[in-house]
Design a protein around this motif. Sequence first.
Motif, PDB file in Angstrom:
ATOM      1  N   GLN A  31      29.592  48.683  31.958  1.00 37.94           N
ATOM      2  CA  GLN A  31      30.200  48.154  33.188  1.00 37.94           C
ATOM      3  C   GLN A  31      31.434  47.280  32.961  1.00 37.94           C
ATOM      4  N   PRO A  32      31.444  46.356  31.990  1.00 38.01           N
ATOM      5  CA  PRO A  32      32.673  45.566  31.792  1.00 38.01           C
ATOM      6  C   PRO A  32      33.828  46.378  31.210  1.00 38.01           C
ATOM      7  N   LEU A  33      33.541  47.610  30.782  1.00 34.81           N
ATOM      8  CA  LEU A  33      34.580  48.458  30.196  1.00 34.81           C
ATOM      9  C   LEU A  33      35.267  49.338  31.237  1.00 34.81           C
ATOM     10  N   LEU A  34      34.830  49.269  32.489  1.00 31.40           N
ATOM     11  CA  LEU A  34      35.363  50.179  33.502  1.00 31.40           C
ATOM     12  C   LEU A  34      36.885  50.084  33.664  1.00 31.40           C
ATOM     13  N   GLY A  42      42.776  57.779  32.780  1.00 33.73           N
ATOM     14  CA  GLY A  42      43.655  58.041  33.914  1.00 33.73           C
ATOM     15  C   GLY A  42      42.930  58.461  35.176  1.00 33.73           C
ATOM     16  N   VAL A  43      41.780  57.818  35.455  1.00 34.14           N
ATOM     17  CA  VAL A  43      40.999  58.144  36.649  1.00 34.14           C
ATOM     18  C   VAL A  43      41.066  56.973  37.624  1.00 34.14           C
ATOM     19  N   SER A  44      40.611  57.223  38.848  1.00 32.74           N
ATOM     20  CA  SER A  44      40.634  56.202  39.890  1.00 32.74           C
ATOM     21  C   SER A  44      39.477  55.228  39.715  1.00 32.74           C
ATOM     22  N   VAL A  48      36.048  56.301  37.803  1.00 29.75           N
ATOM     23  CA  VAL A  48      35.474  55.639  36.632  1.00 29.75           C
ATOM     24  C   VAL A  48      34.127  55.019  36.967  1.00 29.75           C
ATOM     25  N   SER A  49      33.892  54.687  38.224  1.00 28.40           N
ATOM     26  CA  SER A  49      32.595  54.133  38.604  1.00 28.40           C
ATOM     27  C   SER A  49      31.478  55.155  38.435  1.00 28.40           C
ATOM     28  N   LEU A  50      31.836  56.437  38.283  1.00 26.48           N
ATOM     29  CA  LEU A  50      30.818  57.464  38.026  1.00 26.48           C
ATOM     30  C   LEU A  50      30.104  57.243  36.696  1.00 26.48           C
ATOM     31  N   GLY A 353      29.366  52.711  45.462  1.00 28.14           N
ATOM     32  CA  GLY A 353      30.811  52.902  45.338  1.00 28.14           C
ATOM     33  C   GLY A 353      31.394  53.648  46.525  1.00 28.14           C
ATOM     34  N   PHE A 354      30.669  54.629  47.037  1.00 32.65           N
ATOM     35  CA  PHE A 354      31.159  55.391  48.183  1.00 32.65           C
ATOM     36  C   PHE A 354      31.212  54.530  49.445  1.00 32.65           C
TER      37      PHE A 354
END
Length: 398
Positions: A31-34, A42-44, A48-50, A353-354
């Motif tokens: 989680q702290p690496l998100l 290069g994701v949104s 990345v929350s996935l 997240g959604f």
Amino acid sequence: MIEAHSRAWWRATLALCLGSFLVFINLYAPQPLLPELRQVYGVSTLGVSLVMSVATLSLAFSLLIFGPLSDAIGREGIMRLTLLLAGLCSLALAFAPSFEALLMLRLVQGFVLGGLPAVAIAWMADEFERPALLSAVGLYIGANSLGGISGRVIGGSVAEIGGPMAGFLTVGGLTLVGGVVFWRLLPMSQAFVPRRFELNRALDDLRGHLHNPVLLAAYLLGGINFLIFINQYSYITFRLAEAPYALAASGLGLIFLTYLGGTLGSMLSGRLAKRWSPSLCMMLGVVILMLGTWITLFQPLPLIILGLTINAFGFFLAHSLASSWVGRHAQGARGSASALYLVFYYVGASLGGFWLEPFWRHAGWSGVATASWLLLAVTLVIAVGLWRFERRVPAVKQ
């Protein structure tokens, strides 16, 4: 039955707390690496929350399997084997060649991580006397929060030195060592009565739990609260990684020390429930969570940390009591009843997240706070309903 604070109680509680600690180290280390992973791949923010969502979603699915299965074959073997497999998955994550591969491994890891939480509270409900159960569940869930803290701190700190994959290697190694200790500590069940597994019976049990309004209310309360609580931490990392805070991965990992408030909340839950009532304490937990969210709106970092700490206390207070509520009010098939609570719990986490993303895009952190209050108002109403149930049915021993 095991009496509270006996030698057998301490040994069993220590083993289950260690297992819980290891599960949540593995679940939350990324989680702290998100923010860093978002840049690398290069994701949104939603993409990345996935990394967290696929693990919690597959964990939720696995509970539907491990819970009923444990009612048929026993609980110790499931907890021991899945814990060791989770450690091996963390080692494999260190060698993931792409973001897609990382997600697939997290999907598998989430599934095996469900083995212990699916059956641990059911094991306690089988083996412990009722007074022993409340205290044991509080300590067990306190270990959840300690595992969540440690996973994030270790993940962030090691990644600062050796990159994200070094964090996975460290967590995997710790899990394998701890799994061996867990294997030796956990006593064999004495009160468990196996039932031959039948798919139709398992489905009937699940339907029965879902048609029990007293259980369904606790399921919804736990799931919605966790939807808000855990995903607030994901979005706070995005907020604090940007100006004016600009925290690195190790600093973001330390933010999760605020989970210590949750450790205190879960450890005090049994005492508070004896003084007042479980449902009243659930109401209190939700109100505290709403208050902490308000404090995080202030700009100074110490106030944000204070708000997160208060959030953790309120959330784990409510979660500890909702979880033990299910164990006490389930009409048979406690393994599937406890597992179904956690299904709601982790499905909530995977959907957060959604729910929060549109509010984040529109209004930043103030939007996240508004979205949080909207759903917390729902869980407050649910807690009030459980309190009214307790007043109508005073004969139910809490």
